[in-house]
Design an enzyme around this catalytic site. Sequence first.
Site, PDB file in Angstrom:
ATOM      1  N   HIS A 103       0.829  -1.200   0.000  1.00  0.00           N
ATOM      2  CA  HIS A 103       0.000   0.000   0.000  1.00  0.00           C
ATOM      3  C   HIS A 103       0.868   1.256   0.000  1.00  0.00           C
ATOM      4  O   HIS A 103       1.986   1.249   0.537  1.00  0.00           O
ATOM      5  CB  HIS A 103      -0.881   0.055   1.251  1.00  0.00           C
ATOM      6  N   CYS A 135      -3.808   1.341   9.650  1.00  0.00           N
ATOM      7  CA  CYS A 135      -4.850   0.466   9.114  1.00  0.00           C
ATOM      8  C   CYS A 135      -5.772  -0.122  10.164  1.00  0.00           C
ATOM      9  O   CYS A 135      -6.772  -0.765   9.834  1.00  0.00           O
ATOM     10  CB  CYS A 135      -4.230  -0.658   8.260  1.00  0.00           C
TER      11      CYS A 135
END
Length: 257
Positions: A165, A252
């Site tokens: 990511h 996250c």
Amino acid sequence: MFTTAIARTPSRSLIDGISQTPEMGKPDYELALKQHERYVEILRELGLKVTVLESAEDFPDSVFIEDNALCTPHGVAIISRPGADTRRDEVKLPDLRAALAEHYDTIEEVVDPGTVDPGDILMVGDHYYIGISHRTNDAAADQIIKILEAHGMTGEKVKVEGILHLKDDVVYLDKKDLIVAKAYENHPAFADYNKIVVDDDEYYAVNSLWINGTVIVPEGFPKTEKAIRDAGYEVVLINTSEFEKITGSLTCMSLRF
């Protein structure tokens, strides 16, 4: 400034989550649970009202709730369509949708053929950098940018290579300060920012989390901790060893808005 967060209790199935670091072994669930409880406790200590959703045993990676939605400060949340098949149905969980509906009157959704993990989306004020990666494609980015622009915000795409990511390598703090991995030190998209560059041996610490002037930093990375303090931020340390084993990190584990 953040006022609210949504988190999800780790499931026991966490030990079977997606992992990019199998050499680190599987997480210890009980320890992961304690570490997550401390994470939520820190968010509350920093002034956030935190809703903690129950564990979702059918979804080993569901503790990483940031990948379920993009929460903006301008009245709209965007439910994602995760890039991993095993995570695709997380966004259908009723408690997630109910929690978002408590705070947002407008909830949009990314639809097929778009796929997106908001771990690829970096918010800087009203502008959003959207990483195009194995998990996030152009179709999703185009949908998100259209929604953002309809609500007075902007977005742009950034090609992501060699990482899962975008926020594995680039995290925004405040005052035009970024924490970046060396691979992004000279990236043209971020040329106008101040950069705290993390050495390769402390790479995991790139994904630190700014909350209202304080930065939550994983334990065990003294050079990065010092650099963040030297940049003028208060620091709170946290042990996230069990989440590191399944490529999980600080940003996250919550939705913040």
